[in-house]
Design an enzyme around this catalytic site. Structure first.
Site, PDB file in Angstrom:
ATOM      1  N   CYS A   1       0.805  -1.439  -0.111  1.00 29.02           N
ATOM      2  CA  CYS A   1       0.140  -0.078   0.024  1.00 29.02           C
ATOM      3  C   CYS A   1       0.682   1.551  -0.176  1.00 29.02           C
ATOM      4  O   CYS A   1       2.184   0.972   0.470  1.00 29.02           O
ATOM      5  CB  CYS A   1      -0.911   0.100   1.512  1.00 29.02           C
ATOM      6  SG  CYS A   1      -1.742  -1.462   1.403  1.00 29.02           S
TER       7      CYS A   1
ATOM      8  N   ARG B   1       1.850   1.913  -6.257  1.00 30.90           N
ATOM      9  CA  ARG B   1       1.616   0.556  -5.587  1.00 30.90           C
ATOM     10  C   ARG B   1       0.325  -0.410  -5.198  1.00 30.90           C
ATOM     11  O   ARG B   1       0.652  -1.326  -4.379  1.00 30.90           O
ATOM     12  CB  ARG B   1       2.111   1.091  -4.479  1.00 30.90           C
ATOM     13  CG  ARG B   1       3.539   2.054  -4.192  1.00 30.90           C
ATOM     14  CD  ARG B   1       4.338   1.940  -2.609  1.00 30.90           C
ATOM     15  NE  ARG B   1       4.367   1.237  -1.288  1.00 30.90           N
ATOM     16  CZ  ARG B   1       4.977   0.677  -1.287  1.00 30.90           C
ATOM     17  NH1 ARG B   1       6.375   1.562  -1.157  1.00 30.90           N
ATOM     18  NH2 ARG B   1       5.678  -0.183  -0.496  1.00 30.90           N
TER      19      ARG B   1
ATOM     20  N   TRP C   1      -3.842  -2.156  -1.069  1.00 27.64           N
ATOM     21  CA  TRP C   1      -3.808  -2.878  -1.927  1.00 27.64           C
ATOM     22  C   TRP C   1      -4.323  -4.579  -0.573  1.00 27.64           C
ATOM     23  O   TRP C   1      -3.439  -4.283  -0.273  1.00 27.64           O
ATOM     24  CB  TRP C   1      -2.298  -3.963  -2.806  1.00 27.64           C
ATOM     25  CG  TRP C   1      -2.362  -4.752  -3.702  1.00 27.64           C
ATOM     26  CD1 TRP C   1      -2.785  -5.209  -4.823  1.00 27.64           C
ATOM     27  CD2 TRP C   1      -2.186  -6.106  -2.984  1.00 27.64           C
ATOM     28  NE1 TRP C   1      -1.684  -6.245  -5.576  1.00 27.64           N
ATOM     29  CE2 TRP C   1      -2.130  -7.149  -4.049  1.00 27.64           C
ATOM     30  CE3 TRP C   1      -1.805  -6.653  -1.991  1.00 27.64           C
ATOM     31  CZ2 TRP C   1      -2.131  -8.441  -4.180  1.00 27.64           C
ATOM     32  CZ3 TRP C   1      -1.438  -8.257  -1.371  1.00 27.64           C
ATOM     33  CH2 TRP C   1      -1.954  -8.955  -2.676  1.00 27.64           C
TER      34      TRP C   1
ATOM     35  N   ASN D   1       0.995  -0.209   6.461  1.00 27.92           N
ATOM     36  CA  ASN D   1       1.302  -0.637   4.962  1.00 27.92           C
ATOM     37  C   ASN D   1       2.273  -2.505   5.394  1.00 27.92           C
ATOM     38  O   ASN D   1       2.709  -2.211   6.967  1.00 27.92           O
ATOM     39  CB  ASN D   1       2.808   0.035   4.335  1.00 27.92           C
ATOM     40  CG  ASN D   1       2.926  -0.449   3.290  1.00 27.92           C
ATOM     41  OD1 ASN D   1       2.303  -2.049   2.687  1.00 27.92           O
ATOM     42  ND2 ASN D   1       4.102   0.290   3.192  1.00 27.92           N
ATOM     43  N   GLY D   2       0.984  -2.860   5.133  1.00 28.44           N
ATOM     44  CA  GLY D   2       2.279  -4.547   5.535  1.00 28.44           C
ATOM     45  C   GLY D   2       0.934  -5.222   6.349  1.00 28.44           C
ATOM     46  O   GLY D   2      -0.083  -4.764   6.152  1.00 28.44           O
TER      47      GLY D   2
ATOM     48  N   GLU E   1      10.836 -14.633 -19.565  1.00 30.64           N
ATOM     49  CA  GLU E   1      10.235 -12.955 -19.132  1.00 30.64           C
ATOM     50  C   GLU E   1       9.211 -12.750 -20.079  1.00 30.64           C
ATOM     51  O   GLU E   1       8.725 -12.180 -19.586  1.00 30.64           O
ATOM     52  CB  GLU E   1      11.505 -12.436 -18.867  1.00 30.64           C
ATOM     53  CG  GLU E   1      12.168 -10.297 -18.941  1.00 30.64           C
ATOM     54  CD  GLU E   1      11.205 -10.305 -17.576  1.00 30.64           C
ATOM     55  OE1 GLU E   1      10.691 -11.207 -16.901  1.00 30.64           O
ATOM     56  OE2 GLU E   1      10.965  -9.119 -17.894  1.00 30.64           O
TER      57      GLU E   1
ATOM     58  N   LYS F   1       5.627 -11.234 -18.736  1.00 33.76           N
ATOM     59  CA  LYS F   1       5.628  -9.702 -19.107  1.00 33.76           C
ATOM     60  C   LYS F   1       4.209  -9.731 -19.950  1.00 33.76           C
ATOM     61  O   LYS F   1       3.290  -9.191 -19.498  1.00 33.76           O
ATOM     62  CB  LYS F   1       6.346  -9.218 -20.668  1.00 33.76           C
ATOM     63  CG  LYS F   1       7.342  -8.381 -19.856  1.00 33.76           C
ATOM     64  CD  LYS F   1       7.642  -7.365 -18.842  1.00 33.76           C
ATOM     65  CE  LYS F   1       7.219  -7.412 -17.249  1.00 33.76           C
ATOM     66  NZ  LYS F   1       8.310  -7.687 -16.541  1.00 33.76           N
TER      67      LYS F   1
ATOM     68  N   GLU G   1       0.885 -10.755 -17.276  1.00 35.51           N
ATOM     69  CA  GLU G   1       0.718  -9.700 -16.507  1.00 35.51           C
ATOM     70  C   GLU G   1       0.313  -8.483 -17.048  1.00 35.51           C
ATOM     71  O   GLU G   1      -0.915  -7.931 -16.480  1.00 35.51           O
ATOM     72  CB  GLU G   1       2.042  -9.188 -16.166  1.00 35.51           C
ATOM     73  CG  GLU G   1       2.721  -9.536 -14.743  1.00 35.51           C
ATOM     74  CD  GLU G   1       4.330  -8.725 -14.614  1.00 35.51           C
ATOM     75  OE1 GLU G   1       5.325  -7.841 -15.429  1.00 35.51           O
ATOM     76  OE2 GLU G   1       4.013  -7.903 -13.516  1.00 35.51           O
TER      77      GLU G   1
ATOM     78  N   HIS H   1      10.030 -31.946 -24.120  1.00 33.04           N
ATOM     79  CA  HIS H   1       8.962 -33.420 -23.212  1.00 33.04           C
ATOM     80  C   HIS H   1       7.911 -32.844 -22.618  1.00 33.04           C
ATOM     81  O   HIS H   1       7.145 -33.752 -21.613  1.00 33.04           O
ATOM     82  CB  HIS H   1      10.278 -32.845 -22.446  1.00 33.04           C
ATOM     83  CG  HIS H   1      11.614 -33.426 -22.680  1.00 33.04           C
ATOM     84  ND1 HIS H   1      11.881 -34.268 -22.775  1.00 33.04           N
ATOM     85  CD2 HIS H   1      12.508 -32.558 -23.365  1.00 33.04           C
ATOM     86  CE1 HIS H   1      13.041 -34.819 -23.054  1.00 33.04           C
ATOM     87  NE2 HIS H   1      13.473 -33.856 -23.393  1.00 33.04           N
TER      88      HIS H   1
ATOM     89  N   LYS I   1       3.130  -2.893  -7.383  1.00 35.27           N
ATOM     90  CA  LYS I   1       4.314  -2.683  -8.203  1.00 35.27           C
ATOM     91  C   LYS I   1       5.435  -3.505  -7.144  1.00 35.27           C
ATOM     92  O   LYS I   1       6.110  -3.874  -7.553  1.00 35.27           O
ATOM     93  CB  LYS I   1       4.888  -1.167  -8.393  1.00 35.27           C
ATOM     94  CG  LYS I   1       6.016  -0.948  -8.870  1.00 35.27           C
ATOM     95  CD  LYS I   1       5.886  -1.377  -9.540  1.00 35.27           C
ATOM     96  CE  LYS I   1       7.707  -1.136 -10.282  1.00 35.27           C
ATOM     97  NZ  LYS I   1       7.733  -1.981 -11.500  1.00 35.27           N
TER      98      LYS I   1
HETATM   99  O1  M6R Z   1      11.184  -5.107  -6.756  1.00 33.73           O
HETATM  100  P1  M6R Z   1      11.134  -5.841  -6.947  1.00 33.73           P
HETATM  101  O2  M6R Z   1      12.214  -6.260  -8.052  1.00 33.73           O
HETATM  102  O3  M6R Z   1      12.323  -7.005  -6.103  1.00 33.73           O
HETATM  103  O4  M6R Z   1      10.032  -6.927  -7.389  1.00 33.73           O
HETATM  104  C1  M6R Z   1       9.552  -8.512  -7.863  1.00 33.73           C
HETATM  105  C2  M6R Z   1       8.626  -8.511  -8.734  1.00 33.73           C
HETATM  106  O5  M6R Z   1       7.705  -8.497  -7.450  1.00 33.73           O
HETATM  107  C3  M6R Z   1       9.060  -8.247  -9.565  1.00 33.73           C
HETATM  108  O6  M6R Z   1       9.522  -8.307 -10.789  1.00 33.73           O
HETATM  109  C4  M6R Z   1       7.557  -8.681 -10.595  1.00 33.73           C
HETATM  110  O7  M6R Z   1       7.197  -9.645 -10.911  1.00 33.73           O
HETATM  111  C5  M6R Z   1       7.574  -7.533 -11.786  1.00 33.73           C
HETATM  112  N1  M6R Z   1       5.707  -7.221 -11.149  1.00 33.73           N
HETATM  113  C6  M6R Z   1       7.349  -7.908 -13.163  1.00 33.73           C
HETATM  114  O8  M6R Z   1       7.239  -7.182 -14.153  1.00 33.73           O
END
Ligand code: M6R
Length: 623
Positions: free
Chosen positions: A2, A27, A78, A102-103, A496, A500, A503, A519, A618
């Site tokens: 958050c 966030r 969040w 937060n947390g 990756e 992407k 997401e 496989h 994020k």
């Molecule tokens: O801030 P960080 O690099 O530690 O975050 C790690 C992951 O949460 C972050 O890379 C997440 O997978 C992204 N949304 C990927 O695009």
């Protein structure tokens, strides 16, 4: 996950708080709220609270006739405990206290039961309200038996007791009716940063503060902040003794937190890759291939790496994919054995630790809960540690012995892009440097520094195909599954690419090592599947092309990203884009760009909310 912000000064608090929320909305964005402490027409000095489900703009529409107050706190959420409803949105008020958080408070249920038994009733399902009620309960008790202490002193005592009872990694920011003008914050593992300008500003994110000041005060775990319009005071939560905290100058430009005319932050950040990579490398490149790279702390760097015999790289999500490529770099250039671990797994294992075992953590935010926990575990085991982080002053950067900062600047899009290319740049430079330090006579290492020096121009050239990549992405919309495929360092790039795409488009995608197709995943291949294939001219390309024959034979569509003069790859592909041949060491930085734009192109075509994908946030500061 958050975002929290507070302000106390002489200006109208609402614009400052709303602006801060917008800067931190990445966030978490399922609900938002604001509380002001000011003179209400009927009740005198009291809290004025507005909360809304959904985005900050929904909250803004409830603030048109807001109270004019000079002090307030706000929150963008969040959801962890309780659905993202208005009733669960922060701030939560309890008697004298209005609080944002937060947390996670792990033992909230137990505390709640205790407070209910004391006759306290709750409105929401959140752990946040539990803390607000607990704090108010402790404060009221102290107030009743008060023998001349100031309300501020009683708040500190109540906070000390409440913080000791509430377990977990979290931070709280709150106001108390009896202490007008003051903001109180407690850091119990989630970041709190403050600055002083025309008033005081407190937030979970430095991005929210940059336009007010560059000299920022970062709290440490176990610290309390009391902020008045003209001063910041820090206390140790365990004994309430005053603590000295010095400010740190942060050079990030506030404008970097703007979209600059781009439709999305993600788009802007993808285009920023050449410039930011140049920034990360600035002043670090060696004079010639036998000289060292230039790091911030050369003596500690040399000492720690000279004794390292084995490295474990730990990270989550995109940073984990960077770590996977780091393994190739270290093995090739430094002949150092490397394990790569997901932080969420590593922290709960019982790893076998040897003498000379070095733990490296990679994180854009520097606050990811699992990565931070892995770092702390490594430190408790007495291991040497290093970090690669993007956010200056972040907890992970502070708590690791060596820090190799990436200089990607603020990354606001939830999908990580420029942080990744910058992480790869550091890993590549670091592995080359460690190879030199360890006297590895590897012909492969030669030329890496020159390749890195040319990298910004190489990335610019790849970006010139951005429209074509986006078109390729949009063309994937009728398909049911997208496979991303590669071998060697292109395998993590494939993972990756799939991450992407998932997401930001919510479509099904998988990343596979090309050799693994037969496989299992080849069973999925038919005319409704596309394989996006990353195949630079390297020693495994011929193998990848054989795997593509198998896809083609089953009517799968092939989208090839290879070098511009590879006719065999071009021939087997339904669509193909050729990139200029690159030095092997920088191919991952270049080939991830098509993966990013293909995903972006499809997400845009599907009308997805690219910068704020559903269910994501994020910075993942909870487990
Ligand atoms: O801030 P960080 O690099 O530690 O975050 C790690 C992951 O949460 C972050 O890379 C997440 O997978 C992204 N949304 C990927 O695009």
């Amino acid at each position: 996950m958050c975002g929290i912000i507070g302000y106390s000064g002489s200006g109208d608090a609402v614009p400052v708080l709303v602006n801060g929320l917008k800067r931190m909305e990445y966030r978490g964005y399922d609900s938002a709220g604001i509380a002001l402490l000011g003179k209400l027409p009927k009740s005198g000095l009291d809290f004025w609270v507005r909360r809304a489900e959904g985005r900050v703009t929904n909250l803004e529409s409830k603030l048109k006739d807001h109270l004019l107050a000079h002090q307030g706190i706000a929150h963008t959420r969040w959801a962890t405990h309780g659905a993202p409803t208005e009733i669960n949105a922060h701030p939560h008020c309890a008697g004298s206290v209005s609080l944002v958080h937060n947390g996670i408070i792990e033992n909230h249920a137990e505390i709640k039961d205790r407070l209910i038994a004391e006759g306290i009733s709750f409105q929401s399902q959140t752990d946040t309200e539990v803390f607000a009620q607990l704090l108010n309960y402790e404060f009221s008790r102290l107030l009743k038996s008060n023998k001349g202490e100031s309300p501020r002193q009683l708040v500190l005592k109540a906070l000390q007791v409440s913080g000791a009872q509430a377990l977990g990694h979290y931070s709280v920011l709150f106001m108390v009716k009896e202490c007008p003008g003051s903001l109180f914050a407690l850091h119990m593992g989630a970041p709190v940063v403050a600055c002083k300008a025309e008033g005081v500003f407190v937030a979970s994110d430095l991005q929210a503060l940059l336009e007010y000041g560059r000299d920022l005060f970062f709290l440490k775990p176990g610290q309390i902040l009391v902020a008045h319009p003209d001063s910041l005071e820090f206390f140790k939560a365990s004994d309430l003794s005053l603590e000295d905290v010095s400010s740190e100058r942060i050079e990030w430009a506030a404008e970097k937190v703007e979209k600059d005319g781009y439709e999305h932050f993600m788009l802007k950040e993808m285009f920023e890759q050449p410039l930011t990579v140049a920034e990360t490398l600035s002043g670090r490149l060696p004079q010639d291939e036998d000289s060292p790279f230039l790091w911030d702390n050369p003596i500690a760097h040399q000492e720690i790496w000279s004794k390292s015999k084995r490295v474990t790289l730990v990270a989550c999500g995109t940073a984990y994919h960077a770590a996977m490529i780091g393994k190739y770099y270290f093995e090739k250039m430094a002949r150092v054995p490397v394990d790569v671990e997901l932080a969420s797994e590593f922290r709960y294992r019982d790893p076998v630790i040897d003498q000379g075992h070095l733990i490296g953590v990679i994180s854009q935010s520097g606050e990811t809960a699992d990565t931070l926990a892995a770092l702390r575990m490594a430190r408790e085991l007495g291991l040497d540690t290093f970090s690669i982080c993007n956010v200056p002053g972040s907890t992970i950067a502070r708590e690791s012995q060596l820090s190799y900062p990436t200089k990607a600047g603020p990354e606001i899009g939830v999908a990580s892009t420029k942080a990744f290319t910058n992480q790869l740049t550091i890993l590549c430079a670091l592995a080359a440097d460690i190879g030199r330090l360890k006297g590895v006579d590897s012909a492969r290492r030669k030329g890496v520094a020159q390749a890195l020096a040319r990298l910004p121009q190489d990335l610019e050239r790849v970006l010139s195909f951005s429209d074509e990549f986006m078109e390729m992405g949009a063309g994937l919309s009728p398909l049911k599954t997208i496979l991303f495929i590669g071998r060697g360092m292109m395998y993590p790039i494939a993972l990756e690419g799939a991450l992407k795409l998932k997401e930001i488009t919510y479509r099904h995608a998988e990343g596979y090592a090309a050799g693994e197709l037969k496989h299992g995943p080849i069973a999925m291949v038919d005319e409704k599947l596309a394989a996006v294939v990353f195949g630079p001219d390297d020693d495994v390309l011929a193998k990848t092309l054989s795997n593509l024959e198998e896809v083609r034979a089953r009517n799968g569509k092939i989208i090839g990203i290879g070098s511009d003069d590879n006719s065999a790859f071009k021939k087997i592909s339904d669509e193909y884009i050729g990139l200029k041949s690159l030095h092997w060491s920088v191919a991952p930085m270049a080939y991830v760009i098509p993966a990013q734009f293909i995903s972006y192109g499809l997400a845009k075509h599907l009308g997805c909310d690219i910068d704020k994908p559903r269910n994501l946030a994020k910075s993942v500061t909870v487990e």
